[in-house]
Write a protein that holds these residues in place. Structure first.
Motif, PDB file in Angstrom:
ATOM      1  N   GLY A 140      88.151  30.535  25.400  1.00  0.00           N
ATOM      2  CA  GLY A 140      88.707  31.219  24.241  1.00  0.00           C
ATOM      3  C   GLY A 140      90.216  31.316  24.240  1.00  0.00           C
ATOM      4  N   LYS A 141      90.857  30.815  25.293  1.00  0.00           N
ATOM      5  CA  LYS A 141      92.311  30.867  25.365  1.00  0.00           C
ATOM      6  C   LYS A 141      92.914  29.570  24.823  1.00  0.00           C
ATOM      7  CE  LYS A 141      92.437  33.941  29.401  1.00  0.00           C
ATOM      8  NZ  LYS A 141      92.934  34.107  30.798  1.00  0.00           N
ATOM      9  N   TRP A 142      94.105  29.709  24.255  1.00  0.00           N
ATOM     10  CA  TRP A 142      94.788  28.542  23.722  1.00  0.00           C
ATOM     11  C   TRP A 142      95.438  27.760  24.857  1.00  0.00           C
ATOM     12  CZ3 TRP A 142      93.933  27.076  18.886  1.00  0.00           C
ATOM     13  CH2 TRP A 142      93.462  28.038  17.984  1.00  0.00           C
ATOM     14  N   GLU A 143      95.218  26.459  24.862  1.00  0.00           N
ATOM     15  CA  GLU A 143      95.790  25.592  25.883  1.00  0.00           C
ATOM     16  C   GLU A 143      97.060  24.934  25.337  1.00  0.00           C
ATOM     17  OE1 GLU A 143      92.710  22.847  26.800  1.00  0.00           O
ATOM     18  OE2 GLU A 143      91.452  24.337  27.817  1.00  0.00           O
ATOM     19  N   THR A 144      98.062  24.816  26.185  1.00  0.00           N
ATOM     20  CA  THR A 144      99.351  24.256  25.780  1.00  0.00           C
ATOM     21  C   THR A 144      99.570  22.911  26.457  1.00  0.00           C
ATOM     22  OG1 THR A 144     100.284  26.472  25.550  1.00  0.00           O
ATOM     23  CG2 THR A 144     101.838  24.642  25.723  1.00  0.00           C
ATOM     24  N   THR A 145      99.856  21.898  25.672  1.00  0.00           N
ATOM     25  CA  THR A 145     100.207  20.576  26.187  1.00  0.00           C
ATOM     26  C   THR A 145     101.599  20.225  25.676  1.00  0.00           C
ATOM     27  OG1 THR A 145      97.889  19.866  26.144  1.00  0.00           O
ATOM     28  CG2 THR A 145      99.568  18.145  26.311  1.00  0.00           C
ATOM     29  N   VAL A 146     102.552  20.119  26.564  1.00  0.00           N
ATOM     30  CA  VAL A 146     103.917  19.768  26.173  1.00  0.00           C
ATOM     31  C   VAL A 146     103.977  18.254  26.013  1.00  0.00           C
ATOM     32  CG1 VAL A 146     106.348  19.832  26.817  1.00  0.00           C
ATOM     33  CG2 VAL A 146     104.850  21.768  27.369  1.00  0.00           C
ATOM     34  N   LEU A 147     104.379  17.789  24.837  1.00  0.00           N
ATOM     35  CA  LEU A 147     104.322  16.366  24.504  1.00  0.00           C
ATOM     36  C   LEU A 147     105.655  15.659  24.658  1.00  0.00           C
ATOM     37  CD1 LEU A 147     102.132  16.580  21.270  1.00  0.00           C
ATOM     38  CD2 LEU A 147     101.387  16.069  23.601  1.00  0.00           C
ATOM     39  N   THR A 148     106.740  16.386  24.827  1.00  0.00           N
ATOM     40  CA  THR A 148     108.045  15.757  24.869  1.00  0.00           C
ATOM     41  C   THR A 148     108.813  16.158  26.120  1.00  0.00           C
ATOM     42  OG1 THR A 148     109.055  17.562  23.626  1.00  0.00           O
ATOM     43  CG2 THR A 148     108.216  15.693  22.362  1.00  0.00           C
ATOM     44  N   ILE A 149     109.794  15.347  26.446  1.00  0.00           N
ATOM     45  CA  ILE A 149     110.749  15.628  27.509  1.00  0.00           C
ATOM     46  C   ILE A 149     112.135  15.572  26.889  1.00  0.00           C
ATOM     47  CG2 ILE A 149     111.714  14.836  29.714  1.00  0.00           C
ATOM     48  CD1 ILE A 149     109.013  13.555  30.326  1.00  0.00           C
TER      49      ILE A 149
END
Length: 240
Positions: free
Chosen positions: A5-14
């Motif tokens: 139920g928690k939001w997952e964060t994926t960082v797509l940029t550097i």
């Protein structure tokens, strides 16, 4: 959103700037006779390494001299010897998306106030909450950035502040603006538009006094207190 139920964060940029070791190495290799081409994390004084415009770092010296002679006046910077130093060519990556995912595109001013995890949690809160009534957010990491409030806007970064035990302290992202403003992070959901929601919470959130102060400053003072803010949120559903 994960199974818990928690939001997952994926960082797509550097960050593509002079502080990026890969970018710095690439530029130094392209300009071997210029030891100061990268200095203090900048390319001949400029931070980004990939951008539109900035012809002074891209056009040949001959073309720049001709344009200045015919139209602009002045002269080519002495440090510009073997352009191009920067490029508009992007770094392209791919990722899989599924219904329910969303993408946040934001410029510097957003990320100087919010970490990626905070931004994702704020969008999640906006999705889940009624926008008709203000609601304090206490579950977005970090929970708060605690610091003195007695000397607002006292310096460029203000004093060092201590963070609560609930911080996402493993994050490498440094959100300097709330430290500079010396106020805690207290977020709200009052906006019908999700981009406005993110910008509000990037400028003080529940602290409307600070937000008004930041938005009414103009000229060079405004630039010292906040960067430009542009944000777009793209939602992926079954129809996309």
């Amino acid at each position: 959103k994960g199974a818990d139920g928690k939001w997952e964060t994926t960082v797509l940029t550097i960050e593509q700037d002079g502080a990026n070791e890969d970018e710095a190495a690439r530029i130094r290799k392209e300009h071997p006779g210029e030891p100061d081409v990268i200095k203090d994390g900048r390319v001949l004084g400029w931070q980004p390494t990939r951008m539109f415009g900035d012809a002074g770092l891209k056009w040949s010296v001959e073309n720049q001299k001709e344009v200045r002679k015919r139209f602009l006046g002045g002269r080519v910077r002495d440090v510009v010897k073997t352009p191009p130093y920067v490029t508009a060519e992007p770094v392209i990556t791919t990722t899989d998306v599924k219904p329910g995912d969303f993408l946040i595109l934001g410029c510097d001013g957003i990320w100087e106030s919010l970490s990626s995890e905070e931004a994702v949690s704020l969008v999640g809160l906006w999705l889940e909450s009624s926008t008709s009534k203000a609601k304090r957010l206490s579950s977005v990491p970090p929970l708060a950035v605690k610091g003195p409030k007695s000397s607002r806007f006292g310096g460029w970064f203000g004093k060092s502040t201590s963070q609560s035990a609930g911080d996402a302290s493993h994050s490498k992202e440094k959100t300097v603006r709330y430290e500079q403003w010396r106020i805690p992070k207290t977020f709200v959901t009052v906006d019908e538009n999700v981009a406005t929601h993110l910008i509000r919470n990037s400028l003080g959130g529940e602290d409307t006094e600070t937000m008004r102060a930041l938005l009414t400053r103009t000229g060079s003072l405004a630039r010292r207190l906040r960067d430009d803010m542009t944000v777009t949120v793209v939602f992926f559903d079954d129809s996309t």
